[in-house]
Design an enzyme around this catalytic site. Structure first.
Site, PDB file in Angstrom:
ATOM      1  N   HIS A  15       0.824  -1.214   0.000  1.00 57.15           N
ATOM      2  CA  HIS A  15       0.000   0.000   0.000  1.00 57.15           C
ATOM      3  C   HIS A  15       0.858   1.263   0.000  1.00 57.15           C
ATOM      4  CE1 HIS A  15      -2.922   2.723   2.390  1.00 57.15           C
ATOM      5  NE2 HIS A  15      -3.402   2.614   1.159  1.00 57.15           N
ATOM      6  N   HIS A  57      -1.015  11.255  -2.515  1.00 59.05           N
ATOM      7  CA  HIS A  57      -2.289  10.829  -1.940  1.00 59.05           C
ATOM      8  C   HIS A  57      -3.214  11.984  -1.601  1.00 59.05           C
ATOM      9  CE1 HIS A  57      -5.031   9.597   1.324  1.00 59.05           C
ATOM     10  NE2 HIS A  57      -5.023   8.414   0.734  1.00 59.05           N
TER      11      HIS A  57
HETATM   12  O1  G3P Z   1      -6.820   1.500  -2.784  1.00 59.75           O
HETATM   13  C1  G3P Z   1      -6.846   1.141  -1.443  1.00 59.75           C
HETATM   14  C2  G3P Z   1      -6.538   2.309  -0.575  1.00 59.75           C
HETATM   15  O2  G3P Z   1      -5.350   2.894  -1.037  1.00 59.75           O
HETATM   16  C3  G3P Z   1      -7.642   3.330  -0.600  1.00 59.75           C
HETATM   17  O3  G3P Z   1      -7.478   4.299   0.350  1.00 59.75           O
HETATM   18  O4  G3P Z   1      -6.873   6.489   1.157  1.00 59.75           O
HETATM   19  O5  G3P Z   1      -5.176   4.672   1.198  1.00 59.75           O
HETATM   20  O6  G3P Z   1      -5.844   5.724  -0.943  1.00 59.75           O
HETATM   21  P1  G3P Z   1      -6.272   5.344   0.440  1.00 59.75           P
HETATM   22 MG    MG Z   2      -4.710   4.553  -2.373  1.00 61.33          MG
END
Ligand code: G3P
Ligand code: MG
Length: 249
Positions: A15, A57
């Site tokens: 992630h 992000h």
């Molecule tokens: O795509 C999964 C996750 O990345 C979604 O939430 O806020 O971490 O981008 P975020």
């Molecule tokens: Mg994400």
């Protein structure tokens, strides 16, 4: 879906790179994911004021750099001056907010599958998606394994018009009441939701409609095992090093 399908994601998706041990959404974080053995990586993409697709992000650069203010009010030259590593740990000082093309080249070079999240600043969906599609056309190999996802259905629709052959995922928090209709309406292969909402019945129902279920963000091994036992296809984790020993991708 076979494991050779271009949108097939291995069970463990790192992630924002490997953001548990490196500054999120940087080249060092993506490289760290590969070094840890991850076969798939997720990161977020947005756009600069002058139309360059970036890996980022938040709407603002404040949390993950030494700069301030909305990313869409900064040119690429301004973005390039920001330190995107020192906030995480001193050893990462000097990391930059990457150009999406550079991040795509790195993922491809390291042989990972990619879940690219469209993260438009609200109101900037069209220019964001246009820039991202342009970067993909320029820097992502035709045979690369990719799934593009977003919380913004507008972004998904604009992207689908530009690159109809790329598989899509809809990101939600809770499970939408009419999830199947929403997935179909936005041409999505997968639903990506917060882990607390997953049940075995949901996983079965999603599979029965030919879709896949991807779950974020899971950093606890016991929780990951429970989710896989329920039938979840893949999890997003900040700590691929903890989760990889649990599965055979
Ligand atoms: O795509 C999964 C996750 O990345 C979604 O939430 O806020 O971490 O981008 P975020
Ligand atoms: Mg994400």
């Amino acid at each position: 879906m076979t494991e050779t399908h271009p949108a097939h994601m291995p069970k463990i998706i790192a992630h924002r790179g490997a953001c548990g041990s490196a500054p999120e959404n940087t080249l060092v974080s993506i490289a760290r994911a590969a070094d840890l053995g991850a076969q798939a990586v997720e990161f977020d993409a947005t756009v600069s004021l002058d139309g360059h697709a970036l890996v980022q992000h938040d709407f603002n650069v404040d949390r993950c750099s030494d700069g301030h203010g909305p990313v869409v009010l900064k040119t690429l030259d301004e973005i390039a001056t920001l330190d995107a590593g020192g906030w995480f740990a001193p050893e990462f000082k000097g990391e930059r907010i990457p150009l999406l093309t550079d991040a795509l080249a790195l993922v491809s070079e390291r042989g990972m599958a990619l879940n690219l999240e469209l993260k438009p600043t609200l109101g900037w969906e069209e220019p964001t998606v246009r820039a991202i599609a342009q970067a993909l056309k320029a820097a992502w190999p035709k045979d690369g394994r990719i799934l593009v996802s977003s919380m913004s259905t507008l972004a998904l629709d604009v992207f689908h018009d530009l690159m109809p052959d790329v598989a899509l995922g809809l990101i939600t928090y809770a499970i939408p009441e009419h999830w199947n209709e929403r997935l179909k309406r936005h041409h999505c292969l997968s639903l990506h939701c917060y882990h607390a909402f997953v049940t075995e019945a949901l996983a079965k129902a999603i599979h029965a409609t030919g879709h896949r279920l991807h779950v974020y963000t899971v950093n606890d091994e016991t929780q990951a095992q429970a989710l896989f036992a329920m039938g979840v296809d893949a999890i997003f984790t900040d700590h691929p090093e903890r989760m990889l020993p649990l599965v055979q991708n």
